[in-house]
Design a protein around this motif. Sequence first.
Motif, PDB file in Angstrom:
ATOM      1  N   MET A  84       8.386 -38.067  34.700  1.00 16.40           N
ATOM      2  CA  MET A  84       7.332 -39.077  34.597  1.00 16.40           C
ATOM      3  C   MET A  84       6.125 -38.497  33.873  1.00 16.40           C
ATOM      4  SD  MET A  84       5.497 -41.260  37.641  1.00 16.40           S
ATOM      5  CE  MET A  84       4.237 -42.459  37.260  1.00 16.40           C
ATOM      6  N   VAL A  85       5.481 -39.322  33.057  1.00 18.69           N
ATOM      7  CA  VAL A  85       4.297 -38.913  32.320  1.00 18.69           C
ATOM      8  C   VAL A  85       3.061 -39.539  32.960  1.00 18.69           C
ATOM      9  CG1 VAL A  85       3.094 -38.981  30.110  1.00 18.69           C
ATOM     10  CG2 VAL A  85       5.582 -38.671  30.171  1.00 18.69           C
ATOM     11  N   TYR A  86       2.034 -38.722  33.185  1.00 20.28           N
ATOM     12  CA  TYR A  86       0.761 -39.193  33.728  1.00 20.28           C
ATOM     13  C   TYR A  86      -0.286 -39.140  32.619  1.00 20.28           C
ATOM     14  CZ  TYR A  86       2.950 -38.511  38.282  1.00 20.28           C
ATOM     15  OH  TYR A  86       3.798 -38.567  39.363  1.00 20.28           O
ATOM     16  N   TYR A 129     -18.660 -34.052  25.868  1.00 20.71           N
ATOM     17  CA  TYR A 129     -19.945 -33.875  25.201  1.00 20.71           C
ATOM     18  C   TYR A 129     -19.753 -33.879  23.686  1.00 20.71           C
ATOM     19  CZ  TYR A 129     -23.287 -33.035  28.987  1.00 20.71           C
ATOM     20  OH  TYR A 129     -24.141 -33.189  30.054  1.00 20.71           O
ATOM     21  N   THR A 130     -18.843 -34.739  23.223  1.00 24.53           N
ATOM     22  CA  THR A 130     -18.700 -35.011  21.793  1.00 24.53           C
ATOM     23  C   THR A 130     -19.029 -36.495  21.609  1.00 24.53           C
ATOM     24  OG1 THR A 130     -16.355 -35.621  21.931  1.00 24.53           O
ATOM     25  CG2 THR A 130     -16.878 -33.282  21.679  1.00 24.53           C
ATOM     26  N   ASN A 131     -18.403 -37.157  20.658  1.00 23.81           N
ATOM     27  CA  ASN A 131     -18.518 -38.607  20.514  1.00 23.81           C
ATOM     28  C   ASN A 131     -17.253 -39.324  20.976  1.00 23.81           C
ATOM     29  OD1 ASN A 131     -21.110 -38.502  19.341  1.00 23.81           O
ATOM     30  ND2 ASN A 131     -20.227 -38.086  17.335  1.00 23.81           N
ATOM     31  N   GLU A 132     -16.317 -38.584  21.572  1.00 26.44           N
ATOM     32  CA  GLU A 132     -14.994 -39.118  21.853  1.00 26.44           C
ATOM     33  C   GLU A 132     -14.626 -39.083  23.335  1.00 26.44           C
ATOM     34  OE1 GLU A 132     -15.442 -38.747  17.890  1.00 26.44           O
ATOM     35  OE2 GLU A 132     -15.247 -36.878  19.032  1.00 26.44           O
ATOM     36  N   ILE A 133     -13.714 -39.996  23.675  1.00 23.03           N
ATOM     37  CA  ILE A 133     -12.973 -39.936  24.923  1.00 23.03           C
ATOM     38  C   ILE A 133     -11.514 -39.708  24.546  1.00 23.03           C
ATOM     39  CG2 ILE A 133     -12.160 -41.258  26.921  1.00 23.03           C
ATOM     40  CD1 ILE A 133     -14.884 -42.585  27.023  1.00 23.03           C
ATOM     41  N   TYR A 134     -10.899 -38.701  25.165  1.00 19.17           N
ATOM     42  CA  TYR A 134      -9.533 -38.324  24.837  1.00 19.17           C
ATOM     43  C   TYR A 134      -8.567 -38.913  25.868  1.00 19.17           C
ATOM     44  CZ  TYR A 134     -12.410 -34.584  22.766  1.00 19.17           C
ATOM     45  OH  TYR A 134     -13.387 -33.878  22.113  1.00 19.17           O
ATOM     46  N   THR A 135      -7.326 -39.126  25.429  1.00 15.33           N
ATOM     47  CA  THR A 135      -6.237 -39.438  26.350  1.00 15.33           C
ATOM     48  C   THR A 135      -5.232 -38.300  26.288  1.00 15.33           C
ATOM     49  OG1 THR A 135      -6.477 -41.820  25.951  1.00 15.33           O
ATOM     50  CG2 THR A 135      -4.460 -41.084  27.022  1.00 15.33           C
ATOM     51  N   LEU A 136      -4.921 -37.742  27.459  1.00 16.86           N
ATOM     52  CA  LEU A 136      -3.930 -36.673  27.562  1.00 16.86           C
ATOM     53  C   LEU A 136      -2.688 -37.192  28.268  1.00 16.86           C
ATOM     54  CD1 LEU A 136      -6.194 -33.688  28.740  1.00 16.86           C
ATOM     55  CD2 LEU A 136      -5.741 -34.484  26.398  1.00 16.86           C
ATOM     56  N   ALA A 137      -1.536 -36.649  27.885  1.00 20.75           N
ATOM     57  CA  ALA A 137      -0.280 -36.934  28.577  1.00 20.75           C
ATOM     58  C   ALA A 137       0.147 -35.673  29.321  1.00 20.75           C
ATOM     59  CB  ALA A 137       0.795 -37.360  27.591  1.00 20.75           C
ATOM     60  N   PHE A 138       0.276 -35.789  30.637  1.00 17.18           N
ATOM     61  CA  PHE A 138       0.689 -34.665  31.471  1.00 17.18           C
ATOM     62  C   PHE A 138       2.113 -34.911  31.969  1.00 17.18           C
ATOM     63  CE2 PHE A 138       0.708 -32.980  35.988  1.00 17.18           C
ATOM     64  CZ  PHE A 138       1.035 -31.683  35.626  1.00 17.18           C
ATOM     65  N   GLU A 139       3.007 -33.978  31.635  1.00 17.81           N
ATOM     66  CA  GLU A 139       4.390 -34.042  32.092  1.00 17.81           C
ATOM     67  C   GLU A 139       4.635 -32.877  33.048  1.00 17.81           C
ATOM     68  OE1 GLU A 139       7.482 -35.140  29.203  1.00 17.81           O
ATOM     69  OE2 GLU A 139       5.917 -34.993  27.678  1.00 17.81           O
ATOM     70  N   PRO A 140       4.659 -33.136  34.360  1.00 15.27           N
ATOM     71  CA  PRO A 140       4.773 -32.043  35.323  1.00 15.27           C
ATOM     72  C   PRO A 140       6.115 -31.322  35.292  1.00 15.27           C
ATOM     73  CG  PRO A 140       4.819 -34.176  36.425  1.00 15.27           C
ATOM     74  CD  PRO A 140       4.468 -34.440  35.005  1.00 15.27           C
ATOM     75  N   GLU A 141       7.182 -31.996  34.856  1.00 16.97           N
ATOM     76  CA  GLU A 141       8.483 -31.355  34.856  1.00 16.97           C
ATOM     77  C   GLU A 141       8.569 -30.263  33.799  1.00 16.97           C
ATOM     78  OE1 GLU A 141       8.023 -34.614  34.828  1.00 16.97           O
ATOM     79  OE2 GLU A 141       8.698 -35.156  36.844  1.00 16.97           O
ATOM     80  N   ALA A 142       7.862 -30.419  32.676  1.00 17.38           N
ATOM     81  CA  ALA A 142       7.976 -29.467  31.575  1.00 17.38           C
ATOM     82  C   ALA A 142       7.477 -28.061  31.934  1.00 17.38           C
ATOM     83  CB  ALA A 142       7.312 -30.028  30.329  1.00 17.38           C
ATOM     84  N   PRO A 143       6.274 -27.823  32.454  1.00 16.61           N
ATOM     85  CA  PRO A 143       5.130 -28.751  32.434  1.00 16.61           C
ATOM     86  C   PRO A 143       4.422 -28.666  31.072  1.00 16.61           C
ATOM     87  CG  PRO A 143       4.516 -26.758  33.568  1.00 16.61           C
ATOM     88  CD  PRO A 143       5.946 -26.554  33.126  1.00 16.61           C
ATOM     89  N   SER A 144       3.713 -29.769  30.702  1.00  9.90           N
ATOM     90  CA  SER A 144       2.997 -29.778  29.431  1.00  9.90           C
ATOM     91  C   SER A 144       1.813 -30.729  29.514  1.00  9.90           C
ATOM     92  CB  SER A 144       3.923 -30.201  28.282  1.00  9.90           C
ATOM     93  OG  SER A 144       4.328 -31.551  28.436  1.00  9.90           O
ATOM     94  N   LYS A 167      -4.743 -24.696  49.579  1.00 12.28           N
ATOM     95  CA  LYS A 167      -5.974 -23.923  49.364  1.00 12.28           C
ATOM     96  C   LYS A 167      -5.932 -23.084  48.100  1.00 12.28           C
ATOM     97  CE  LYS A 167      -4.505 -20.072  52.335  1.00 12.28           C
ATOM     98  NZ  LYS A 167      -4.786 -19.350  53.600  1.00 12.28           N
ATOM     99  N   GLY A 168      -4.747 -22.960  47.490  1.00 15.35           N
ATOM    100  CA  GLY A 168      -4.612 -22.198  46.263  1.00 15.35           C
ATOM    101  C   GLY A 168      -4.377 -23.102  45.077  1.00 15.35           C
ATOM    102  N   LEU A 169      -4.574 -22.576  43.880  1.00 16.64           N
ATOM    103  CA  LEU A 169      -4.376 -23.323  42.640  1.00 16.64           C
ATOM    104  C   LEU A 169      -3.579 -22.456  41.670  1.00 16.64           C
ATOM    105  CD1 LEU A 169      -7.979 -24.778  42.131  1.00 16.64           C
ATOM    106  CD2 LEU A 169      -5.976 -26.056  42.912  1.00 16.64           C
ATOM    107  N   ARG A 170      -2.523 -23.047  41.084  1.00 20.63           N
ATOM    108  CA  ARG A 170      -1.699 -22.361  40.097  1.00 20.63           C
ATOM    109  C   ARG A 170      -1.719 -23.147  38.795  1.00 20.63           C
ATOM    110  NH1 ARG A 170       3.883 -22.585  38.670  1.00 20.63           N
ATOM    111  NH2 ARG A 170       4.204 -24.221  40.233  1.00 20.63           N
ATOM    112  N   GLU A 171      -2.081 -22.487  37.694  1.00 19.31           N
ATOM    113  CA  GLU A 171      -2.164 -23.172  36.413  1.00 19.31           C
ATOM    114  C   GLU A 171      -0.784 -23.620  35.950  1.00 19.31           C
ATOM    115  OE1 GLU A 171      -3.369 -22.232  31.788  1.00 19.31           O
ATOM    116  OE2 GLU A 171      -4.380 -21.090  33.380  1.00 19.31           O
ATOM    117  N   LEU A 172      -0.694 -24.905  35.532  1.00 25.35           N
ATOM    118  CA  LEU A 172       0.557 -25.466  35.050  1.00 25.35           C
ATOM    119  C   LEU A 172       0.568 -25.692  33.551  1.00 25.35           C
ATOM    120  CD1 LEU A 172       1.486 -28.236  37.663  1.00 25.35           C
ATOM    121  CD2 LEU A 172       2.464 -25.946  37.439  1.00 25.35           C
TER     122      LEU A 172
END
Length: 354
Positions: free
Chosen positions: A1-3, A10-25, A335-340
Amino acid sequence: MVYHILVASYTNEIYTLAFEPEAPSLTLISTLTVGHHPSWITPHPTDKSIVFAGVEQADGKIVVLKYDDAGYGSVVAEISSGGADPCSVLALGNELLVGNYSSGQLTSVPLSTEPQYLAADKASTIQFSGTGPNKERQEGSHLHQVIRHPTRDEVLVPDLGSDKTRRLVREADGQWVEKGAVTYKPGSGPRHVAFHEDVLYTVLELTSEVSAHRLPPLPAEPTLLDTVPTVLAFPPPPASADMLAAEILAPPPNAAFPTPYLFVSNRNDPSPAGDVIAVFAPADGEGKIGAVAEVRSGLRHLRGMEFGGPDGRWLVAGGVLGGGVKVFERVDGGKGLRELAQVEVAAPTGFLWL
């Protein structure tokens, strides 16, 4: 599934990101130009395709955006914010509340069912005033957040310039009126707040501290329980003077993460490992906040972060001055965080999971 994740900046833009947890990417899929520094975004209360953004400039603007299911957006309207540098926007059941940072004004704009979605001609504004001892940052009232109490019809507005969080209630005529305040030690600069049970937690930007106040319903006064630093050890001067606390989050406990924690972002840490996300235990039976963990994020000037996904299992965070945007997974009981995953975008400041 893609989120899909929207990223204010702080630019002039709003970005849209696609997060794929299975990849993860994590991938940049869309960029929408909306105006100078669209630093805060919030969803429409009922129509999730509509998003409101505050454009931080002297003649503040609110832009109305419409997104499709693929995460691509367009600008459908623009109105005045009623003040200067709107840095916090909150959409309630029938209105949009806007905190104008530089001018100290709270603007209320009724929501509309018409395509513009905002009845700008019926907007009203409350002017606040106040100062603090920090002459560079507290020369006037500076509203830094507008947030609704989770269980009461009360809106809280941290005012960095006057060292207080203002407590507003809605009168019978529908107007918001200040009925009380949470006060802090002079020069601390309240920035953002979060709630757990009957306690209000405030991140104090100018002193890099977290405070806990028991917050009974109005007209009762709050009670200070504890104040702790946002990191266990600050770097030696002069670097420590540049560090500024930014965000505080209190994700509600759930079946996946039953133990409550507070998450606080710090900015401008000189460490090559980047800024710290500090994890705290809420106030215990004696009212004391407990330091639990610190996570080096690899981000520079970590201003905004937001939980999302099933059970709030992922945390998205960004570095305004470097590191792009990262998604972390909660581990070790939450309580912990792991970068994906990570992606480079310019000057990210805030997030919205679609």
